[in-house]
Scaffold this motif. Structure first.
Motif, mmCIF file in Angstrom:
data_model
loop_
_atom_site.group_PDB
_atom_site.id
_atom_site.type_symbol
_atom_site.label_atom_id
_atom_site.label_comp_id
_atom_site.label_asym_id
_atom_site.label_seq_id
_atom_site.Cartn_x
_atom_site.Cartn_y
_atom_site.Cartn_z
ATOM 1 N N TYR A 1 0.812 -1.219 0.000
ATOM 2 C CA TYR A 1 0.000 0.000 0.000
ATOM 3 C C TYR A 1 0.846 1.270 0.000
ATOM 4 N N ASP A 2 1.790 1.359 0.909
ATOM 5 C CA ASP A 2 2.521 2.618 1.100
ATOM 6 C C ASP A 2 3.334 3.007 -0.125
ATOM 7 N N ARG A 3 3.901 2.047 -0.825
ATOM 8 C CA ARG A 3 4.765 2.365 -1.970
ATOM 9 C C ARG A 3 4.004 2.478 -3.285
ATOM 10 N N THR A 4 2.712 2.238 -3.254
ATOM 11 C CA THR A 4 1.906 2.362 -4.467
ATOM 12 C C THR A 4 1.399 3.789 -4.607
ATOM 13 N N SER A 5 1.650 4.379 -5.741
ATOM 14 C CA SER A 5 1.189 5.750 -5.999
ATOM 15 C C SER A 5 -0.056 5.740 -6.863
ATOM 16 N N LYS B 1 -6.955 6.761 -2.790
ATOM 17 C CA LYS B 1 -6.286 5.463 -2.821
ATOM 18 C C LYS B 1 -6.782 4.590 -1.677
ATOM 19 N N GLU B 2 -7.012 5.203 -0.546
ATOM 20 C CA GLU B 2 -7.536 4.488 0.617
ATOM 21 C C GLU B 2 -8.865 3.813 0.297
ATOM 22 N N ASP C 1 -1.515 -6.464 6.018
ATOM 23 C CA ASP C 1 -0.473 -5.470 6.267
ATOM 24 C C ASP C 1 -0.948 -4.309 7.129
ATOM 25 N N ARG C 2 -2.237 -4.006 7.098
ATOM 26 C CA ARG C 2 -2.691 -2.770 7.716
ATOM 27 C C ARG C 2 -3.418 -2.962 9.035
#
Length: 212
Positions: A27-31, A53-54, A112-113
Protein backbone atom coordinates in the motif's frame (compact mmCIF):
# COMPACT_ATOMS: atom_id res chain seq x y z
CA UNK A 1 -21.74 0.03 -24.49
CA UNK A 2 -24.46 1.37 -22.17
CA UNK A 3 -23.28 3.99 -19.68
CA UNK A 4 -23.86 1.71 -16.71
CA UNK A 5 -21.74 -1.03 -18.28
CA UNK A 6 -18.96 1.47 -19.07
CA UNK A 7 -19.00 2.71 -15.49
CA UNK A 8 -18.73 -0.84 -14.18
CA UNK A 9 -15.90 -1.66 -16.58
CA UNK A 10 -14.01 1.48 -15.53
CA UNK A 11 -14.41 0.67 -11.84
CA UNK A 12 -13.17 -2.86 -12.41
CA UNK A 13 -10.21 -1.55 -14.40
CA UNK A 14 -9.26 0.69 -11.48
CA UNK A 15 -9.54 -2.18 -9.00
CA UNK A 16 -7.45 -4.46 -11.20
CA UNK A 17 -4.74 -1.86 -11.78
CA UNK A 18 -4.62 -0.96 -8.10
CA UNK A 19 -4.52 -4.63 -7.13
CA UNK A 20 -1.57 -5.27 -9.42
CA UNK A 21 0.33 -2.35 -7.91
CA UNK A 22 -0.59 -3.20 -4.30
CA UNK A 23 0.35 -6.84 -4.85
CA UNK A 24 3.70 -5.79 -6.29
CA UNK A 25 4.65 -2.96 -3.94
CA UNK A 26 2.27 -2.86 -1.00
CA UNK A 27 0.00 0.00 0.00
CA UNK A 28 2.52 2.62 1.10
CA UNK A 29 4.77 2.37 -1.97
CA UNK A 30 1.91 2.36 -4.47
CA UNK A 31 1.19 5.75 -6.00
CA UNK A 32 -2.09 6.87 -7.50
CA UNK A 33 -0.11 7.98 -10.57
CA UNK A 34 1.08 4.41 -11.12
CA UNK A 35 -2.44 3.05 -10.75
CA UNK A 36 -3.79 5.54 -13.30
CA UNK A 37 -0.98 4.76 -15.73
CA UNK A 38 -1.59 1.03 -15.45
CA UNK A 39 -5.35 1.46 -15.92
CA UNK A 40 -4.94 4.01 -18.73
CA UNK A 41 -7.33 6.42 -17.00
CA UNK A 42 -7.40 10.08 -16.05
CA UNK A 43 -7.69 11.43 -12.52
CA UNK A 44 -11.21 12.57 -13.36
CA UNK A 45 -12.27 9.04 -14.25
CA UNK A 46 -10.69 7.72 -11.08
CA UNK A 47 -12.30 10.26 -8.75
CA UNK A 48 -15.69 9.59 -10.30
CA UNK A 49 -15.52 6.12 -8.73
CA UNK A 50 -13.20 6.49 -5.72
CA UNK A 51 -12.36 9.50 -3.55
CA UNK A 52 -8.84 8.26 -2.72
CA UNK A 53 -6.29 5.46 -2.82
CA UNK A 54 -7.54 4.49 0.62
CA UNK A 55 -11.03 3.94 -0.79
CA UNK A 56 -9.70 1.60 -3.48
CA UNK A 57 -7.82 -0.38 -0.86
CA UNK A 58 -10.97 -0.61 1.25
CA UNK A 59 -12.91 -1.93 -1.76
CA UNK A 60 -10.31 -4.62 -2.36
CA UNK A 61 -10.36 -5.64 1.30
CA UNK A 62 -14.15 -5.81 1.22
CA UNK A 63 -14.10 -7.97 -1.89
CA UNK A 64 -11.74 -10.55 -0.37
CA UNK A 65 -13.93 -10.70 2.72
CA UNK A 66 -16.99 -11.40 0.60
CA UNK A 67 -15.19 -14.14 -1.29
CA UNK A 68 -14.13 -15.98 1.87
CA UNK A 69 -17.74 -15.91 3.04
CA UNK A 70 -18.77 -17.43 -0.30
CA UNK A 71 -16.16 -20.18 0.02
CA UNK A 72 -17.35 -21.09 3.52
CA UNK A 73 -20.99 -21.15 2.41
CA UNK A 74 -20.18 -23.29 -0.63
CA UNK A 75 -18.53 -25.92 1.51
CA UNK A 76 -21.26 -25.79 4.12
CA UNK A 77 -23.85 -26.44 1.42
CA UNK A 78 -21.96 -29.50 0.16
CA UNK A 79 -22.57 -31.31 3.43
CA UNK A 80 -19.02 -32.63 3.65
CA UNK A 81 -17.63 -33.82 6.96
CA UNK A 82 -15.66 -31.16 8.88
CA UNK A 83 -12.17 -32.33 7.91
CA UNK A 84 -13.06 -32.66 4.23
CA UNK A 85 -14.67 -29.21 4.28
CA UNK A 86 -11.63 -27.76 6.01
CA UNK A 87 -9.30 -29.33 3.46
CA UNK A 88 -11.48 -28.09 0.61
CA UNK A 89 -11.63 -24.52 1.90
CA UNK A 90 -7.85 -24.35 2.32
CA UNK A 91 -7.19 -25.74 -1.15
CA UNK A 92 -9.81 -23.60 -2.89
CA UNK A 93 -8.58 -20.47 -1.13
CA UNK A 94 -4.98 -21.14 -2.16
CA UNK A 95 -5.97 -21.86 -5.76
CA UNK A 96 -7.98 -18.67 -5.97
CA UNK A 97 -5.22 -16.54 -4.48
CA UNK A 98 -2.69 -17.88 -6.96
CA UNK A 99 -4.98 -17.09 -9.89
CA UNK A 100 -6.60 -13.80 -8.82
CA UNK A 101 -4.46 -10.72 -8.20
CA UNK A 102 -7.48 -8.75 -6.98
CA UNK A 103 -8.07 -11.29 -4.24
CA UNK A 104 -4.36 -11.55 -3.49
CA UNK A 105 -4.03 -7.80 -3.12
CA UNK A 106 -7.04 -7.65 -0.82
CA UNK A 107 -5.51 -10.29 1.42
CA UNK A 108 -2.17 -8.47 1.53
CA UNK A 109 -3.80 -5.13 2.28
CA UNK A 110 -5.94 -6.62 5.00
CA UNK A 111 -2.96 -8.32 6.63
CA UNK A 112 -0.47 -5.47 6.27
CA UNK A 113 -2.69 -2.77 7.72
CA UNK A 114 -4.18 -4.42 10.79
CA UNK A 115 -2.70 -3.49 14.15
CA UNK A 116 -4.74 -5.47 16.65
CA UNK A 117 -1.99 -8.02 17.32
CA UNK A 118 1.73 -7.16 17.26
CA UNK A 119 3.19 -8.85 14.22
CA UNK A 120 0.10 -10.96 13.53
CA UNK A 121 -2.99 -9.54 11.80
CA UNK A 122 -6.24 -10.12 13.64
CA UNK A 123 -7.77 -11.71 10.55
CA UNK A 124 -5.49 -14.70 11.05
CA UNK A 125 -6.56 -14.95 14.67
CA UNK A 126 -10.17 -14.98 13.47
CA UNK A 127 -9.36 -17.76 10.98
CA UNK A 128 -7.61 -19.71 13.72
CA UNK A 129 -10.80 -19.66 15.78
CA UNK A 130 -12.95 -20.58 12.77
CA UNK A 131 -10.70 -23.50 11.84
CA UNK A 132 -10.78 -24.58 15.46
CA UNK A 133 -14.56 -24.95 15.26
CA UNK A 134 -14.25 -27.33 12.29
CA UNK A 135 -11.68 -29.39 14.14
CA UNK A 136 -13.76 -29.44 17.32
CA UNK A 137 -16.71 -30.65 15.27
CA UNK A 138 -14.51 -33.35 13.77
CA UNK A 139 -13.47 -34.41 17.27
CA UNK A 140 -17.10 -34.58 18.39
CA UNK A 141 -17.85 -36.88 15.45
CA UNK A 142 -14.93 -39.15 16.29
CA UNK A 143 -12.88 -38.13 13.29
CA UNK A 144 -9.80 -37.05 15.31
CA UNK A 145 -7.46 -39.38 17.12
CA UNK A 146 -7.81 -39.57 20.92
CA UNK A 147 -5.80 -36.88 22.67
CA UNK A 148 -5.62 -34.54 19.67
CA UNK A 149 -6.24 -30.93 20.72
CA UNK A 150 -8.37 -29.19 18.04
CA UNK A 151 -7.11 -25.75 19.06
CA UNK A 152 -3.48 -26.86 18.78
CA UNK A 153 -4.11 -28.25 15.30
CA UNK A 154 -5.84 -25.01 14.31
CA UNK A 155 -2.83 -23.01 15.48
CA UNK A 156 -0.50 -25.30 13.55
CA UNK A 157 -2.50 -25.04 10.33
CA UNK A 158 -2.92 -21.27 10.54
CA UNK A 159 0.73 -20.67 11.34
CA UNK A 160 1.85 -22.91 8.50
CA UNK A 161 -0.61 -21.30 6.06
CA UNK A 162 0.49 -17.79 7.02
CA UNK A 163 4.15 -18.70 6.61
CA UNK A 164 3.45 -20.42 3.29
CA UNK A 165 1.64 -17.35 2.00
CA UNK A 166 4.38 -14.95 3.01
CA UNK A 167 7.16 -17.08 1.53
CA UNK A 168 5.19 -17.83 -1.64
CA UNK A 169 4.27 -14.19 -2.08
CA UNK A 170 7.88 -13.09 -1.73
CA UNK A 171 9.34 -15.75 -4.02
CA UNK A 172 6.77 -16.65 -6.68
CA UNK A 173 3.96 -14.07 -6.37
CA UNK A 174 1.89 -16.88 -4.83
CA UNK A 175 2.25 -19.15 -7.86
CA UNK A 176 3.37 -22.05 -5.69
CA UNK A 177 1.02 -21.26 -2.81
CA UNK A 178 -1.44 -24.04 -3.77
CA UNK A 179 1.37 -26.62 -3.73
CA UNK A 180 2.61 -25.37 -0.37
CA UNK A 181 -0.88 -25.55 1.15
CA UNK A 182 -1.44 -29.07 -0.18
CA UNK A 183 1.87 -30.09 1.37
CA UNK A 184 0.84 -28.65 4.74
CA UNK A 185 -2.53 -30.39 4.67
CA UNK A 186 -1.02 -33.64 3.44
CA UNK A 187 1.36 -33.76 6.39
CA UNK A 188 -0.91 -32.47 9.17
CA UNK A 189 -4.41 -33.86 8.62
CA UNK A 190 -3.51 -37.57 8.18
CA UNK A 191 -1.53 -37.36 11.44
CA UNK A 192 -4.51 -36.20 13.49
CA UNK A 193 -7.44 -37.94 11.75
CA UNK A 194 -8.76 -41.41 12.49
CA UNK A 195 -8.09 -44.22 10.01
CA UNK A 196 -11.63 -43.95 8.62
CA UNK A 197 -10.97 -40.48 7.20
CA UNK A 198 -8.98 -40.22 4.00
CA UNK A 199 -7.26 -37.18 2.58
CA UNK A 200 -9.37 -36.04 -0.41
CA UNK A 201 -7.91 -37.46 -3.58
CA UNK A 202 -6.09 -40.27 -1.77
CA UNK A 203 -8.93 -42.74 -1.15
CA UNK A 204 -9.43 -45.79 -3.31
CA UNK A 205 -12.40 -46.10 -5.65
CA UNK A 206 -14.27 -48.18 -3.07
CA UNK A 207 -13.78 -45.62 -0.33
CA UNK A 208 -15.16 -42.19 0.25
CA UNK A 209 -14.90 -39.46 2.85
CA UNK A 210 -16.74 -39.87 6.10
CA UNK A 211 -20.15 -38.28 5.89
CA UNK A 212 -22.00 -36.50 8.69
Amino acid sequence: MPQQDRAYATREAILLAAAEEFDRLGYDRTSLTAVLARAGLTKGAFYFHFPSKEAVAAALIERQGELWAEVRETWRARGADPLTALHGMFVESADRMAADVVLRAGVRLNADREIGYPGVPSTHVMWEKLIGTYLADAADRGHLLPGVDPEAVARTLCGAALGARLISSATTSCADFPDRIREVLGHVLPCVATAGWKLPGSQSASEGPIRP
